[in-house]
Design an enzyme around this catalytic site. Structure first.
Site, PDB file in Angstrom:
ATOM      1  N   GLU A 148       0.838  -1.204   0.000  1.00  0.00           N
ATOM      2  CA  GLU A 148       0.000   0.000   0.000  1.00  0.00           C
ATOM      3  C   GLU A 148       0.875   1.256   0.000  1.00  0.00           C
ATOM      4  O   GLU A 148       1.840   1.360   0.757  1.00  0.00           O
ATOM      5  CB  GLU A 148      -0.882  -0.036   1.242  1.00  0.00           C
ATOM      6  CG  GLU A 148      -1.793   1.156   1.442  1.00  0.00           C
ATOM      7  CD  GLU A 148      -2.638   1.028   2.705  1.00  0.00           C
ATOM      8  OE1 GLU A 148      -3.607   1.790   2.839  1.00  0.00           O
ATOM      9  OE2 GLU A 148      -2.333   0.154   3.558  1.00  0.00           O
ATOM     10  N   LYS A 181      -9.277   2.072  -2.802  1.00  0.00           N
ATOM     11  CA  LYS A 181      -9.583   1.499  -1.490  1.00  0.00           C
ATOM     12  C   LYS A 181     -10.972   1.921  -1.033  1.00  0.00           C
ATOM     13  O   LYS A 181     -11.312   3.107  -1.032  1.00  0.00           O
ATOM     14  CB  LYS A 181      -8.523   1.945  -0.478  1.00  0.00           C
ATOM     15  CG  LYS A 181      -8.638   1.338   0.902  1.00  0.00           C
ATOM     16  CD  LYS A 181      -7.441   1.776   1.755  1.00  0.00           C
ATOM     17  CE  LYS A 181      -7.453   1.168   3.133  1.00  0.00           C
ATOM     18  NZ  LYS A 181      -6.270   1.580   3.932  1.00  0.00           N
ATOM     19  N   CYS A 195      -5.396  -3.150   2.132  1.00  0.00           N
ATOM     20  CA  CYS A 195      -5.314  -3.177   3.595  1.00  0.00           C
ATOM     21  C   CYS A 195      -6.659  -3.385   4.287  1.00  0.00           C
ATOM     22  O   CYS A 195      -7.178  -4.486   4.325  1.00  0.00           O
ATOM     23  CB  CYS A 195      -4.614  -1.921   4.100  1.00  0.00           C
ATOM     24  SG  CYS A 195      -3.929  -2.128   5.776  1.00  0.00           S
TER      25      CYS A 195
END
Length: 578
Positions: free
Chosen positions: A48, A114, A150
């Site tokens: 990330e 994300k 994540c």
């Protein structure tokens, strides 16, 4: 044909980026892409925000920082051929997104944004990012690959669940997941459960390295659809983990387990297919599996986190050497051990600063520790500066009894001397206070708190002893004298002083602190757990009163879930107690 996809070789680049060093991070990414291509990998996965570093914090509010990251991403993409690369970056669009770019054939072929933005503990992503709109997949050599970043995988459900229902045999999660003690195995258990729930391979690539107070532990993983470990990266080390997977086993498992078929019919059209891609990779047959690093034991893991945190803080901020006030006590001894393991003895300097209240035994131990470690040491006696302070303050202090003010003068002289050496030679002062002391204010502002980095700031006193014994035993018992490990703790700021004259025994104190500071339990809950009411009242009073001191402390390495400053943030002006 679905279910007949060929095995895929995946390379997980567990790298140590530096926030803001876009050129340096890009060079590392290019190097790892070359290594992945050389290994015959079809797919290379990076963590990330690998290009920008994590967490960039308010750098994300600078348009030129975002533009520099985008320029670097475009330049990297232009050189990507014969392999598919997944890499994290900060994407400026109509807003800013925490994104994953799909690179191949000399260009950016797709972007996933994300969806789940954490806003708890050390995370503040809703301050900076807009949430992505939905799940997405790519197809690599006929294998459908689901994309996530994540936090997307920590919460059960979308995007990973939707991507699996849309046919993804492989779910990739790029991550910057900070360490706290026990985090690696906690994370591994979660990923095993996700793989079983979604009947999919999971490839998880994490950052490694130190960034200010945070340490990232790596521990990247590949697990199959049954939750079986396929590959595991090392903890606290950069590594390229090359692993072969067989997606056909996912298809077979899904045929045997038909629970998801109704959902598949409904959801598959809702997931965006970003691109259909081919990668050359290795021509010969592949064998499923990869390296499997053995997880560290708890004390080894915590010690390794401290070492990496010190090394990266010192090196990334450009310090050549560090300076430690070595007292002969357990805290400064452990700090010196960590510093030498992180940097080497030639980059560590220790100052021994005896006062009239320092015992001969502790001073002898301090000199012996410095000699055992092979570090440069200075001797800076406090007699003359203490007498100078006494003369200067004599008229103002006349008629008062000696007390805490006189004791703290010693600590402040030591802090002043250390900072003088720091200013003169450019050395970084490592402070030696532990979390137990910071919790109850058993520290001196502008004294033992003076310095640039607090190595043990998040380490309770009982842990200090554990870690010192662990490291000493690893060295065959030759680094620390037995007296350092066995002596009753003392600040040695007055005659025959012991910590337990002022504080509860550390076993009891740390148990209360873990419940009050880390678990947010109140007075009544603590008493119900069997802690003495009088001690609970006094500890709570000391913790609450010391907030103003902690606010002025240097940054330190986070190894718990409730580190001061990063996780536990309370107002200084506050009349709620307990």
């Amino acid at each position: 044909m679905y279910g007949q996809a060929q095995p895929l070789r995946v390379a997980l680049a567990q790298m140590d980026p530096t926030v803001g060093d876009i050129d340096g991070n890009s060079a590392s990414i290019r190097e790892q892409i070359a290594r992945a291509r050389q290994s015959g990998a079809h797919l290379a996965v990076f963590p990330e925000l690998a290009i920008n570093g994590y967490p960039p914090e308010d750098l994300l509010l600078k348009t030129h920082f975002l533009s520099a990251g985008m320029q670097a991403l475009s330049e990297i993409a232009a050189d990507v051929w014969d392999i598919v690369v997944l890499v994290g970056f900060a994407e400026p669009a109509e807003d800013v997104y925490n994104s994953l770019a799909v690179l191949t054939e000399g260009e950016i072929r797709g972007v996933y944004r994300k969806m789940s933005l954490p806003n708890y503990g050390v995370f503040d992503e809703q301050r900076y990012f807009q949430a992505g709109g939905g799940p997405a997949v790519v197809r690599v050599n006929g294998v459908t690959v689901g994309l996530s970043v994540c936090e997307d995988v920590w919460e059960p459900g979308p995007p990973a669940s939707e991507e699996a229902l849309a046919g993804a045999e492989l779910l990739v999660n790029i991550s910057a997941s900070p360490y706290h003690h026990g985090k690696g195995m906690e994370r591994e258990r979660m990923l095993v459960q996700r793989a079983r729930d979604y009947l999919s391979y999971i490839v998880y690539c994490n950052v490694v390295g130190g960034q200010d107070e945070l340490v990232f532990d790596g521990h990247s993983l590949v697990v199959d659809q049954d939750g079986e470990l396929v590959a595991r990266g090392a903890q606290f080390e950069e590594e390229l983990i090359v692993c072969d997977i067989d997606p056909s086993t996912v298809y077979a498992a899904r045929l045997r387990d038909a629970r998801h078929r109704p959902s598949v019919r409904r959801r598959r059209p809702e997931v965006v297919m970003l691109a259909e891609l081919d990668a050359v990779g290795r021509a010969e047959p592949l064998e499923v599996g990869g390296p499997r690093a053995k997880p560290m034991e708890p004390d080894e893991e915590m010690y390794a986190a401290l070492v990496l945190g010190v090394r990266d803080y010192v090196d990334k901020n450009g310090f050549d050497r560090v300076l430690i006030g070595l007292s002969g006590g357990i805290d400064s001894a452990l700090t010196a051990l960590v510093a030498v393991d992180a940097l080497g003895a030639d980059r560590v300097v220790c100052a021994v600063m005896p006062s009239p209240y320092s015992s001969e035994e502790t001073q002898k131990d301090a000199r012996r520790i410095a000699s055992n470690l092979g570090v440069e040491q200075f001797e800076l006696p406090l007699d003359r500066p203490m007498n100078a302070y006494k003369r200067t303050l004599a008229e103002v202090f006349e008629g008062t009894e000696p007390g805490i003010a006189e004791e703290n003068i010693q600590a402040r002289i030591r802090g002043n001397l250390l900072m003088a050496l720091s200013n003169k030679f450019g050395w970084l002062v490592l402070t030696t206070g532990n979390k137990s002391e910071y919790s109850v204010g058993y520290t001196t502002l502008y004294g033992d708190m003076a310095g640039g980095f607090a190595v043990l700031k998040d380490v309770f006193k009982t842990w200090v002893y554990r870690l010192a014994r662990y490291r000493n035993e690893r060295a065959g018992g030759d680094l620390l004298p037995a007296s350092v490990l066995e002596r009753a703790p003392s600040a040695e700021l007055k005659q025959d002083q012991r910590d337990d004259d002022t504080l509860p025994p550390y076993d009891l104190l740390d148990s209360i602190l873990e419940a009050y500071v880390e678990e947010d339990q109140g007075r009544e809950q603590l008493v119900r757990r069997g802690f003495p009411e009088r001690v609970v009242e006094e500890v709570i009073r000391m913790v609450d009163r010391a907030e103003y001191k902690r606010r002025q402390a240097p940054p330190g390495i986070r190894i718990s879930q409730r580190a001061f400053g990063r996780d536990r943030r309370l107002p200084i002006t506050n009349r709620f107690s307990g």
